[in-house]
Design an enzyme around this catalytic site. Structure first.
Site, short mmCIF file in Angstrom:
data_model
loop_
_atom_site.label_atom_id
_atom_site.label_comp_id
_atom_site.label_asym_id
_atom_site.label_seq_id
_atom_site.Cartn_x
_atom_site.Cartn_y
_atom_site.Cartn_z
N TRP A 55 1.06 -1.58 0.31
CA TRP A 55 0.08 0.07 -0.20
C TRP A 55 0.62 1.07 -0.09
O TRP A 55 0.42 2.57 0.13
CB TRP A 55 -0.79 0.00 1.11
CG TRP A 55 -0.67 -0.37 2.32
CD1 TRP A 55 -0.73 -1.77 3.22
CD2 TRP A 55 0.31 0.34 3.37
NE1 TRP A 55 -0.19 -1.77 4.37
CE2 TRP A 55 0.33 -0.31 4.28
CE3 TRP A 55 1.22 1.61 2.96
CZ2 TRP A 55 0.81 -0.65 5.78
CZ3 TRP A 55 1.52 1.64 4.40
CH2 TRP A 55 1.85 0.62 5.88
N THR A 56 2.53 1.05 -0.46
CA THR A 56 2.90 2.74 -0.09
C THR A 56 2.56 2.91 -1.57
O THR A 56 2.60 4.56 -1.84
CB THR A 56 4.14 2.52 -0.03
OG1 THR A 56 4.97 1.49 -1.01
CG2 THR A 56 5.25 1.64 1.36
N ASN A 96 -6.61 11.85 -4.95
CA ASN A 96 -7.43 12.31 -3.48
C ASN A 96 -6.38 12.30 -3.08
O ASN A 96 -7.10 14.02 -2.48
CB ASN A 96 -7.92 10.96 -3.58
CG ASN A 96 -9.35 11.55 -1.96
OD1 ASN A 96 -9.57 12.75 -2.04
ND2 ASN A 96 -8.50 10.53 -0.92
N ASP A 182 -8.82 6.33 -7.60
CA ASP A 182 -8.45 5.42 -6.76
C ASP A 182 -9.70 6.68 -5.57
O ASP A 182 -9.60 7.46 -5.68
CB ASP A 182 -7.76 5.76 -6.36
CG ASP A 182 -6.94 5.10 -4.61
OD1 ASP A 182 -7.49 3.64 -4.50
OD2 ASP A 182 -6.53 6.07 -3.98
N GLU A 208 -13.39 4.71 -8.26
CA GLU A 208 -13.71 3.02 -6.95
C GLU A 208 -14.67 3.77 -5.79
O GLU A 208 -14.53 5.43 -5.60
CB GLU A 208 -12.40 3.50 -6.60
CG GLU A 208 -12.80 2.00 -5.35
CD GLU A 208 -11.68 2.54 -4.20
OE1 GLU A 208 -10.96 3.56 -3.90
OE2 GLU A 208 -11.54 1.52 -3.02
N ASN A 270 -11.06 -7.69 -5.32
CA ASN A 270 -10.32 -7.12 -5.32
C ASN A 270 -8.62 -6.76 -4.64
O ASN A 270 -9.06 -7.64 -3.46
CB ASN A 270 -11.30 -5.32 -5.70
CG ASN A 270 -10.49 -4.84 -4.27
OD1 ASN A 270 -11.12 -5.36 -3.27
ND2 ASN A 270 -10.80 -3.59 -4.72
C1 AAO Z 1 -1.95 3.55 5.03
C2 AAO Z 1 -1.93 2.26 6.22
C3 AAO Z 1 -3.01 2.94 6.92
C4 AAO Z 1 -2.53 4.08 7.33
C5 AAO Z 1 -1.79 4.57 6.05
C6 AAO Z 1 -1.25 6.36 6.31
O1 AAO Z 1 -2.93 0.31 6.16
O2 AAO Z 1 -3.08 2.13 8.73
O3 AAO Z 1 -3.38 4.79 8.93
O4 AAO Z 1 -1.49 3.92 5.38
O5 AAO Z 1 0.01 5.87 6.84
C7 AAO Z 1 -4.74 1.64 0.90
C8 AAO Z 1 -5.03 0.64 1.82
C9 AAO Z 1 -4.44 1.58 3.34
C10 AAO Z 1 -3.27 2.57 3.57
C11 AAO Z 1 -3.29 3.58 2.23
C12 AAO Z 1 -2.18 4.80 1.68
O6 AAO Z 1 -5.70 -0.20 2.30
O7 AAO Z 1 -4.18 0.32 4.19
O8 AAO Z 1 -3.34 2.61 4.19
O9 AAO Z 1 -3.36 2.56 1.30
O10 AAO Z 1 -0.71 3.62 1.85
C13 AAO Z 1 -12.23 3.47 2.00
C14 AAO Z 1 -12.49 4.04 0.78
C15 AAO Z 1 -11.68 3.49 -0.70
C16 AAO Z 1 -9.95 2.68 0.29
C17 AAO Z 1 -10.32 1.87 1.23
C18 AAO Z 1 -9.40 1.23 1.52
O11 AAO Z 1 -13.47 4.79 0.57
O12 AAO Z 1 -11.69 4.90 -1.60
O13 AAO Z 1 -10.85 2.79 1.99
N1 AAO Z 1 -9.49 1.99 -1.33
C19 AAO Z 1 -8.93 2.38 -2.19
C20 AAO Z 1 -7.67 1.77 -3.05
C21 AAO Z 1 -6.98 0.80 -1.02
C22 AAO Z 1 -5.73 2.75 -0.82
C23 AAO Z 1 -7.20 3.44 -1.12
C24 AAO Z 1 -8.33 4.07 -1.13
C25 AAO Z 1 -5.74 5.34 -0.52
O14 AAO Z 1 -7.93 0.90 -3.29
O15 AAO Z 1 -6.26 0.34 -1.75
O16 AAO Z 1 -5.95 2.52 0.46
O17 AAO Z 1 -5.01 5.15 -0.93
C26 AAO Z 1 -16.94 1.28 4.00
C27 AAO Z 1 -17.28 2.43 3.36
C28 AAO Z 1 -15.62 2.37 2.62
C29 AAO Z 1 -14.25 3.00 2.57
C30 AAO Z 1 -13.79 1.02 3.91
C31 AAO Z 1 -13.01 1.09 4.31
O18 AAO Z 1 -17.67 0.23 3.97
O19 AAO Z 1 -18.18 2.13 2.73
O20 AAO Z 1 -16.06 3.59 1.53
O21 AAO Z 1 -13.37 2.53 2.43
O22 AAO Z 1 -15.49 1.30 5.25
O23 AAO Z 1 -12.40 2.21 5.55
C32 AAO Z 1 -19.43 -2.86 6.10
C33 AAO Z 1 -17.54 -1.92 6.61
C34 AAO Z 1 -17.45 -0.89 5.71
C35 AAO Z 1 -17.03 -0.98 4.41
C36 AAO Z 1 -18.32 -1.62 3.83
C37 AAO Z 1 -18.30 -1.24 2.42
O24 AAO Z 1 -20.19 -1.55 6.66
O25 AAO Z 1 -18.11 -1.90 8.33
O26 AAO Z 1 -16.14 -0.42 6.41
O27 AAO Z 1 -18.92 -2.40 4.28
O28 AAO Z 1 -17.59 -2.76 2.02
#
Ligand code: AAO
Length: 453
Positions: A55-56, A96, A182, A208, A270
């Site tokens: 995820w970097t 973003n 993204d 996305e 995915n």
């Molecule tokens: C990393 C570390 C973090 C640190 C951060 C900063 O893991 O701990 O704080 O660095 O240092 C990826 C990784 C992250 C990573 C990030 C940056 O996944 O772990 O963080 O790179 O290195 C949301 C967004 C969605 C996003 C998803 C992961 O809306 O856009 O989170 N996906 C994209 C990429 C992904 C990337 C990023 C975005 C950032 O595909 O690879 O992150 O560029 C709900 C909301 C969603 C939300 C999720 C998770 O969904 O609807 O929009 O996605 O929560 O937060 C249930 C669940 C609910 C879930 C819902 C629907 O109801 O309770 O959580 O289902 O699925």
């Protein structure tokens, strides 16, 4: 205004997650071109923070084309070689936000908080954090606060919009044919529209937006910009194959409240939800073996959405682990195996189902649906093709109407290439009926253009 390229109903693309540019170029020539895939989604090609975690790549520090995938020259070479094979390249555009953290060092120069070679503090929103309840209650916070601490660009600012459009236009000029935008949910649809309006040519756009229903921001507000990821499909199809009844798929297009087919990017899993990121349920992945292949056979043989095949690596349970250090294409061998690169797109049933889609995509109609009210189903694609899937524990042995003319047909899933009839064959009588025999956890897909003459 921006007219977006739209995929044909015969196309399938593959997400070569964390593959290097050299490996992707080799795969376009060795497999994807010859087999007839439409495109490859690549990992973010822009400069990102250091670190082994996959995820970097989602923490940009600049829009320079140098990353874990390779350098600018290798990026350009990949596009050229894939295009020569008829394969489009879709870039995963992280627009973003920028990286987390106060002060980034790039090429020996250290920048202050929210200072980057291309941005400065005034280009960012105030540093509030998105809380999980905001997704349900507060659209403003979801789009103006920081996602997991990532510095949130002010995408409403013309200066930021022009900088982002400049990055995307540079990629289009280099031959990039499409973009995954993204974290689109975290940008107002109008900000994305303002950026897309500045794009030259008409790349394919998919945004996305994770929308399982019940949230303040919905996927349909993004449909005017282009296509959108349909996460309901991934979650619900996974549930049906892992815990449900395939017979319930008969009415899925209405039952699941999905977006229009021509706007939907569909996938079984995915890169996020196969490792528990992105928050969604019990997802079918390469770890489910034959079951995973059957779920992909359904997705690829059924005419809904533009399907993306996930191509993963074995992360041995470590959901932060980056990809294997071994290249996929080593001089003397291909590192597609259970321990390293999973290469789901190369599994015969998945490749065969992609070829079936290419041959039958023109007929969008589903006819002669049959099921045994449990986990055996069959359907025809107009008079072009016929599919049967047995996810049950019993042998499937039934005479069915296929909708196809009499003849002996080669099963696209079990034959080794598009030029032989080395797998199963199905004999169809003059009344269009055939005896369909499948062992448990098996499937077949036949079409007009693969017959024993
Ligand atoms: C990393 C570390 C973090 C640190 C951060 C900063 O893991 O701990 O704080 O660095 O240092 C990826 C990784 C992250 C990573 C990030 C940056 O996944 O772990 O963080 O790179 O290195 C949301 C967004 C969605 C996003 C998803 C992961 O809306 O856009 O989170 N996906 C994209 C990429 C992904 C990337 C990023 C975005 C950032 O595909 O690879 O992150 O560029 C709900 C909301 C969603 C939300 C999720 C998770 O969904 O609807 O929009 O996605 O929560 O937060 C249930 C669940 C609910 C879930 C819902 C629907 O109801 O309770 O959580 O289902 O699925």
């Amino acid at each position: 205004s921006h007219v977006m390229a739209t995929p044909s109903s015969t196309s399938t693309f593959v997400h070569l997650f964390e593959w290097s540019w050299a490996d992707i170029a080799n795969e376009c020539e060795a497999f994807l071109g010859p087999q007839g895939f439409k495109a490859v989604q690549i990992s973010p090609p822009n400069e990102h923070i250091a670190g082994e975690q996959w995820w970097t790549r989602y923490q940009p520090v600049s829009y320079e084309l140098t990353s874990r995938g390779g350098n600018r020259a290798q990026f350009i070479d990949m596009i050229k070689r894939c295009k020569a094979q008829g394969i489009d390249i879709y870039v995963d555009a992280v627009i973003n936000h920028m990286a987390h953290g106060n002060g980034i060092s790039i090429a020996g120069k250290t920048y202050g908080n929210k200072q980057y070679p291309i941005y400065e503090p005034k280009d960012f929103h105030k540093p509030c954090a998105i809380k999980s309840e905001d997704y349900v209650n507060d659209a403003w916070r979801v789009q103006n606060c920081e996602l997991v601490g990532l510095h949130d660009l002010d995408t409403d600012s013309p200066r930021v919009q022009t900088t982002i459009a400049g990055y995307l236009n540079e990629l289009v000029k280099l031959g990039v044919a499409g973009f995954r935008l993204d974290a689109s949910k975290h940008m107002p649809a109008k900000d994305i529209a303002a950026i897309l309006k500045q794009l030259q040519h008409s790349p394919l756009i998919f945004q996305e937006v994770i929308d399982q229903g019940g949230e303040a921001i919905t996927a349909d507000t993004y449909l005017n910009n282009g296509m959108v990821t349909e996460f309901k499909y991934s979650v619900k199809l996974s549930h049906v194959f892992k815990k449900g009844r395939l017979a319930s798929l008969k009415g899925f297009e209405k039952d699941w409240d999905l977006m229009p087919s021509d706007k939907a990017i569909v996938f079984t899993d995915n890169h996020d939800n196969q490792r528990g990121h992105g928050g969604a349920g019990d997802i079918v992945t390469f770890q489910d073996g034959k079951l995973y292949e059957l779920a992909n056979v359904f997705m690829l043989t059924y005419p809904y959405g533009y399907p993306k095949v996930m191509s993963s690596y074995n992360f041995n349970g470590d959901t932060d682990a980056g990809g294997p250090t071994e290249q996929v294409h080593q001089s003397d061998k291909l590192n597609c195996n259970d321990q390293l690169w999973q290469c789901e797109h190369r599994k015969p049933y998945i490749t065969g189902a992609m070829r079936f889609r290419a041959q039958t995509g023109k007929s969008q109609s589903i006819q002669h649906w049959w099921d045994n009210d449990k986990n055996q189903i069959a359907f025809s694609r107009g008079d072009l093709g016929f599919v049967a899937i047995n996810r049950g524990s019993q042998v499937m042995n039934v005479t069915l109407q296929t909708g196809l003319p009499a003849g002996v047909y080669c099963d696209e899933l079990s034959r080794t290439s598009a030029n032989d009839c080395s797998g199963k064959t199905v004999s169809i009588a003059r009344d269009g009926k055939a005896n369909i025999a499948l062992k448990p956890m098996d499937a077949l897909a036949i079409h007009r253009f693969a017959q024993v003459n």
